[in-house]
Design an enzyme around this catalytic site. Structure first.
Site, PDB file in Angstrom:
ATOM      1  N   TRP A 102       0.833  -1.217   0.000  1.00  0.00           N
ATOM      2  CA  TRP A 102       0.000   0.000   0.000  1.00  0.00           C
ATOM      3  C   TRP A 102       0.859   1.255   0.000  1.00  0.00           C
ATOM      4  O   TRP A 102       0.556   2.228  -0.689  1.00  0.00           O
ATOM      5  CB  TRP A 102      -0.992  -0.007   1.164  1.00  0.00           C
ATOM      6  CG  TRP A 102      -2.070  -1.019   0.946  1.00  0.00           C
ATOM      7  CD1 TRP A 102      -2.313  -2.144   1.678  1.00  0.00           C
ATOM      8  CD2 TRP A 102      -3.040  -1.033  -0.125  1.00  0.00           C
ATOM      9  NE1 TRP A 102      -3.367  -2.844   1.146  1.00  0.00           N
ATOM     10  CE2 TRP A 102      -3.827  -2.187   0.052  1.00  0.00           C
ATOM     11  CE3 TRP A 102      -3.316  -0.186  -1.203  1.00  0.00           C
ATOM     12  CZ2 TRP A 102      -4.884  -2.520  -0.817  1.00  0.00           C
ATOM     13  CZ3 TRP A 102      -4.373  -0.519  -2.080  1.00  0.00           C
ATOM     14  CH2 TRP A 102      -5.134  -1.667  -1.872  1.00  0.00           C
ATOM     15  N   ASP A 172      -2.024   6.734   6.065  1.00  0.00           N
ATOM     16  CA  ASP A 172      -3.087   5.893   5.509  1.00  0.00           C
ATOM     17  C   ASP A 172      -3.439   4.896   6.606  1.00  0.00           C
ATOM     18  O   ASP A 172      -2.675   3.981   6.890  1.00  0.00           O
ATOM     19  CB  ASP A 172      -2.553   5.182   4.254  1.00  0.00           C
ATOM     20  CG  ASP A 172      -3.558   4.159   3.703  1.00  0.00           C
ATOM     21  OD1 ASP A 172      -4.678   4.055   4.254  1.00  0.00           O
ATOM     22  OD2 ASP A 172      -3.211   3.484   2.715  1.00  0.00           O
ATOM     23  N   LYS A 196     -12.984  -1.560   6.004  1.00  0.00           N
ATOM     24  CA  LYS A 196     -12.311  -2.516   6.890  1.00  0.00           C
ATOM     25  C   LYS A 196     -12.820  -2.386   8.327  1.00  0.00           C
ATOM     26  O   LYS A 196     -13.280  -3.348   8.894  1.00  0.00           O
ATOM     27  CB  LYS A 196     -10.799  -2.324   6.811  1.00  0.00           C
ATOM     28  CG  LYS A 196     -10.224  -2.987   5.566  1.00  0.00           C
ATOM     29  CD  LYS A 196      -9.414  -2.072   4.716  1.00  0.00           C
ATOM     30  CE  LYS A 196      -9.072  -2.737   3.381  1.00  0.00           C
ATOM     31  NZ  LYS A 196      -8.298  -1.854   2.529  1.00  0.00           N
TER      32      LYS A 196
HETATM   33  C1  LIG Z   1      -7.642  -1.417   1.401  1.00  0.00           C
HETATM   34  C2  LIG Z   1      -6.572  -0.430   1.517  1.00  0.00           C
HETATM   35  C3  LIG Z   1      -6.414   0.613   0.588  1.00  0.00           C
HETATM   36  C4  LIG Z   1      -7.289   0.753  -0.630  1.00  0.00           C
HETATM   37  O1  LIG Z   1      -8.524   1.173  -0.290  1.00  0.00           O
HETATM   38  P1  LIG Z   1      -9.638   1.478  -1.442  1.00  0.00           P
HETATM   39  O2  LIG Z   1     -10.723   2.049  -0.613  1.00  0.00           O
HETATM   40  O3  LIG Z   1      -9.969   0.154  -2.059  1.00  0.00           O
HETATM   41  O4  LIG Z   1      -9.058   2.407  -2.414  1.00  0.00           O
HETATM   42  C5  LIG Z   1      -5.402   1.516   0.798  1.00  0.00           C
HETATM   43  N1  LIG Z   1      -4.570   1.418   1.841  1.00  0.00           N
HETATM   44  C6  LIG Z   1      -4.672   0.423   2.746  1.00  0.00           C
HETATM   45  C7  LIG Z   1      -3.719   0.348   3.898  1.00  0.00           C
HETATM   46  C8  LIG Z   1      -5.672  -0.534   2.606  1.00  0.00           C
HETATM   47  O5  LIG Z   1      -5.783  -1.523   3.503  1.00  0.00           O
END
Ligand SMILES: *Cc1c(COP(=O)(O)O)cnc(C)c1O
Length: 361
Positions: A102, A172, A196
């Site tokens: 990521w 993030d 999540k």
């Molecule tokens: C799932 C995830 C993403 C991507 O998220 P989207 O909403 O599908 O764009 C980005 N960063 C992390 C750490 C993730 O777990």
């Protein structure tokens, strides 16, 4: 009705209580004679949902007054681009901490926008750990320092965050937001897709310090500017109303559980069951992440023999487990134990792991 033992990585488990509440209100939301999806986002009723989501987030996550709480669309992946578009200044690189899949995606997007620098990387350790704080080098002229608090695919998690002085710290937190208390005031921006820990997909949370909103680029399209959404309380255009409504119910659920500190305790006992099973298996199960960086959200592990991993997935599915196959890029096994995954699911997984080893060890 039997509910699966849901260990999906995302979209992921949503509390059963929340699903039932949504079911009750699905056709007729609070006597409106229509569902929440069918009403104007300018109506009093929807405005209340929008306001409540933002105030609950502030309350539960301890977000200070000098931050805006934005509810956007496009997922965390869109933020990979919007962040540098708004905040990356000419001659001042965006500094990135490289910790896996990521972080890499975030960096690649920033490179399209401007100058970047890698502040630390754990690639030499195959991303199986997070860097120590002293390994992170922050150029004095950086526009910001970006990190990924929890690497969902590798199964690693930061346990503490660097002091960045005047350089805004950006995280993030897609896969560990609201799973434990965090000192929000250390950050310039925190962003996360909802799917999540916060509810269904479709809404993306951006917590951003007001001075960064104000100083953001003015030469990008309105929809891409944080200031546009901050000024309009996230109602500039049609919001993902159903997703926001669902997130609102999840936030109420977190509050009823006793809040984020309480969830942290529960999350720790959930993951301890699985990590202990790995550590006490005499080498039958092998944890992927280095112990000091082990994630409390995504437990990655292997069995020496890949055929047995296949059998593990197949047999687990027969027993009602879902989502235990590792990410397609890294293989192995992964159990995602987000807030909404109940302790009982982790107890069942522990039992299954012990039994599976007895049969195949
Ligand atoms: C799932 C995830 C993403 C991507 O998220 P989207 O909403 O599908 O764009 C980005 N960063 C992390 C750490 C993730 O777990």
């Amino acid at each position: 009705m039997t509910r699966a033992f849901n260990f999906n990585a995302g979209p992921a488990a949503i509390p059963l209580e929340v699903l039932k509440q949504a079911q009750e209100q699905f056709v007729d939301y609070q006597g409106a004679g229509m569902s929440i999806m069918e009403m104007s986002h300018r109506s009093k009723m929807y405005e209340a949902v929008n306001d409540k989501s933002q105030s609950l987030l502030r309350e539960l996550f301890g977000i200070p007054e000098n931050y805006d709480v934005l509810l956007l669309q496009g997922g965390a992946s869109t933020q990979f681009a919007l962040l540098p578009m708004n905040l990356l200044q000419p001659g001042k690189p965006g500094a990135y901490v490289m910790t896996g899949a990521w972080a890499d995606k975030a960096l690649k997007e920033a490179k399209l926008v401007g100058e970047t620098v890698v502040s630390a990387s754990t690639e030499a350790d195959k991303f199986m750990r997070m860097p120590t704080l002293s390994e992170i080098e922050i150029p004095g002229n950086a526009s910001y320092l970006h990190l990924t608090s929890n690497e969902t695919i590798g199964g690693t998690q930061f346990k503490e965050f660097p002091e960045t002085g005047d350089v805004p710290l950006i995280a993030d937190m897609s896969s560990d937001i609201l799973s434990k208390p965090v000192d929000v005031s250390k950050f310039g921006v925190i962003y996360a897709g909802a799917q999540k820990n916060l509810g269904p997909s479709g809404v993306t949370l951006v917590i951003i310090r007001k001075d960064l909103v104000e100083n953001g680029s003015k030469s990008i399209p309105a929809m891409f500017r944080y200031s546009t959404h901050a000024k309009s309380g996230s109602l500039y255009n049609t919001p993902p109303s159903f997703s926001v409504y669902m997130m609102n119910l999840v936030l109420e659920w977190i509050k009823n559980k006793g809040g984020v500190a309480q969830l942290d305790q529960i999350n720790q006992s959930k993951t301890k069951l699985i990590y202990d099973t790995i550590d006490q298996s005499g080498g039958f199960y092998i944890g992927c992440a280095q112990p000091q960086s082990r994630s409390l959200m995504n437990i990655t592990f292997r069995i020496q023999n890949e055929e047995l991993e296949g059998l593990f997935v197949k047999e687990s599915e027969k027993e009602g487990f879902v989502g235990l196959k590792g990410h397609r890029d890294v293989g192995g096994l992964r159990a995602s134990t987000y807030n909404a995954v109940p302790l009982e699911s982790c107890q069942a997984l522990q039992q299954f792991m012990v039994d599976f080893q007895k049969r195949n060890g």
